[in-house]
Design a protein around this motif. Structure first.
Motif, PDB file in Angstrom:
ATOM      1  N   THR A  96     -54.687  37.243  27.609  1.00 41.89           N
ATOM      2  CA  THR A  96     -54.461  37.952  26.350  1.00 41.89           C
ATOM      3  C   THR A  96     -55.717  37.838  25.514  1.00 41.89           C
ATOM      4  O   THR A  96     -56.247  36.741  25.313  1.00 41.89           O
ATOM      5  CB  THR A  96     -53.269  37.376  25.575  1.00 41.89           C
ATOM      6  OG1 THR A  96     -52.083  37.491  26.357  1.00 41.89           O
ATOM      7  CG2 THR A  96     -53.069  38.129  24.261  1.00 41.89           C
ATOM      8  N   PHE A  97     -56.212  38.980  25.040  1.00 39.65           N
ATOM      9  CA  PHE A  97     -57.396  39.013  24.187  1.00 39.65           C
ATOM     10  C   PHE A  97     -56.958  38.996  22.722  1.00 39.65           C
ATOM     11  O   PHE A  97     -56.153  39.830  22.298  1.00 39.65           O
ATOM     12  CB  PHE A  97     -58.231  40.265  24.466  1.00 39.65           C
ATOM     13  CG  PHE A  97     -58.836  40.304  25.838  1.00 39.65           C
ATOM     14  CD1 PHE A  97     -60.070  39.714  26.087  1.00 39.65           C
ATOM     15  CD2 PHE A  97     -58.169  40.917  26.887  1.00 39.65           C
ATOM     16  CE1 PHE A  97     -60.639  39.746  27.354  1.00 39.65           C
ATOM     17  CE2 PHE A  97     -58.725  40.959  28.162  1.00 39.65           C
ATOM     18  CZ  PHE A  97     -59.964  40.367  28.390  1.00 39.65           C
ATOM     19  N   TYR A  98     -57.513  38.044  21.966  1.00 38.77           N
ATOM     20  CA  TYR A  98     -57.254  37.945  20.537  1.00 38.77           C
ATOM     21  C   TYR A  98     -58.567  38.239  19.799  1.00 38.77           C
ATOM     22  O   TYR A  98     -59.621  37.729  20.181  1.00 38.77           O
ATOM     23  CB  TYR A  98     -56.758  36.551  20.170  1.00 38.77           C
ATOM     24  CG  TYR A  98     -55.446  36.176  20.813  1.00 38.77           C
ATOM     25  CD1 TYR A  98     -54.237  36.512  20.217  1.00 38.77           C
ATOM     26  CD2 TYR A  98     -55.417  35.480  22.022  1.00 38.77           C
ATOM     27  CE1 TYR A  98     -53.021  36.163  20.807  1.00 38.77           C
ATOM     28  CE2 TYR A  98     -54.211  35.133  22.622  1.00 38.77           C
ATOM     29  CZ  TYR A  98     -53.023  35.475  22.011  1.00 38.77           C
ATOM     30  OH  TYR A  98     -51.831  35.134  22.597  1.00 38.77           O
ATOM     31  N   PHE A  99     -58.492  39.018  18.756  1.00 35.42           N
ATOM     32  CA  PHE A  99     -59.691  39.492  18.064  1.00 35.42           C
ATOM     33  C   PHE A  99     -59.825  38.727  16.746  1.00 35.42           C
ATOM     34  O   PHE A  99     -58.971  38.823  15.867  1.00 35.42           O
ATOM     35  CB  PHE A  99     -59.607  40.996  17.877  1.00 35.42           C
ATOM     36  CG  PHE A  99     -59.456  41.708  19.201  1.00 35.42           C
ATOM     37  CD1 PHE A  99     -60.569  42.042  19.950  1.00 35.42           C
ATOM     38  CD2 PHE A  99     -58.198  41.972  19.723  1.00 35.42           C
ATOM     39  CE1 PHE A  99     -60.438  42.647  21.190  1.00 35.42           C
ATOM     40  CE2 PHE A  99     -58.047  42.579  20.961  1.00 35.42           C
ATOM     41  CZ  PHE A  99     -59.173  42.920  21.697  1.00 35.42           C
ATOM     42  N   VAL A 100     -60.912  37.952  16.653  1.00 30.52           N
ATOM     43  CA  VAL A 100     -61.104  37.011  15.554  1.00 30.52           C
ATOM     44  C   VAL A 100     -62.146  37.564  14.599  1.00 30.52           C
ATOM     45  O   VAL A 100     -63.295  37.801  14.995  1.00 30.52           O
ATOM     46  CB  VAL A 100     -61.534  35.632  16.091  1.00 30.52           C
ATOM     47  CG1 VAL A 100     -61.691  34.641  14.946  1.00 30.52           C
ATOM     48  CG2 VAL A 100     -60.521  35.117  17.112  1.00 30.52           C
TER      49      VAL A 100
END
Length: 212
Positions: free
Chosen positions: A122-126
């Motif tokens: 899962t890619f989380y965008f910070v």
């Protein structure tokens, strides 16, 4: 406590990626010959049995100490951190089942909902900077380690923060003559490392440094 580590391939003249390897020319690997150069940089990894199986590239491949090293990299990693440029290239080039199988924290100014892929990635965008991404990655990784995947600018940010515990470099005997250098934009005080291991193979010299 989990470790923060970098594991990358590097050309003999110090480049992580060749000139011309950018989103504007992603669909044209003949532009400045970046496709062939990138292939030469990564050939050692794609010939390892473990990675071939991991990426579903087919059977066969090399076994031995380098293959064991590659397996250990994946097994120790509980979370990844990368930059927007690396993500954008991967978004177009990775298979549907992205090759991470962990949470991945993407440093970006873009606001975007998490992107869930098959196989546990899962890619989380910070949007709040490298420190926040690291805090989230530490929480997600638990007792496993955090890999700073790239690109060069992101690795430099974490080196400047003084949080990189281990630096693993596969030094490839190819010359790029231009591109994105790994060791640029570093600030005093510079991080200090000691040599922990040197593993030689016909296609790469694998150097492992541990922070003093």
């Amino acid at each position: 406590m989990s470790k923060v580590f970098v594991n990358i391939s590097l050309s003999l003249d110090g480049f992580m990626a060749p000139e011309g390897m950018d989103m504007a020319h992603f669909s044209d690997p003949t532009y400045k010959n970046w496709g062939a150069k990138w292939g030469a940089l990564m050939a050692w990894a794609l010939s390892q049995q473990y990675l071939r199986e991991k990426l579903k590239l087919g059977t066969g491949g090399e076994t031995g100490p380098v293959n064991d090293m590659v397996r250990h990299i994946f097994e120790r990693t509980g979370a990844h951190i990368m930059g927007k440029r690396m993500f954008e290239g991967g978004e177009r080039g990775w298979p549907e089942e992205a090759p991470f199988h962990t949470p991945v924290y993407v440093l970006t100014h873009e606001r975007r909902n998490p992107w869930v892929r098959p196989g546990g990635t899962t890619f989380y965008f910070v949007n709040d900077g490298p420190e926040q991404a690291l805090a989230l990655a530490r929480e997600a990784a638990g007792e496993r380690d955090i890999r700073i995947s790239g690109g060069a600018n992101v690795i430099q940010q974490y080196l400047n923060l003084g949080v990189v515990d281990e630096l693993e470099i596969a030094l490839i005997p190819v010359l790029f003559g231009g591109g994105r250098r790994l060791f640029e934009n570093l600030h005093e005080p510079l991080p200090q490392f000691r040599i922990d291991r040197v593993l030689e193979s016909p296609t790469a010299t694998h150097l492992r440094y541990v922070r003093l």
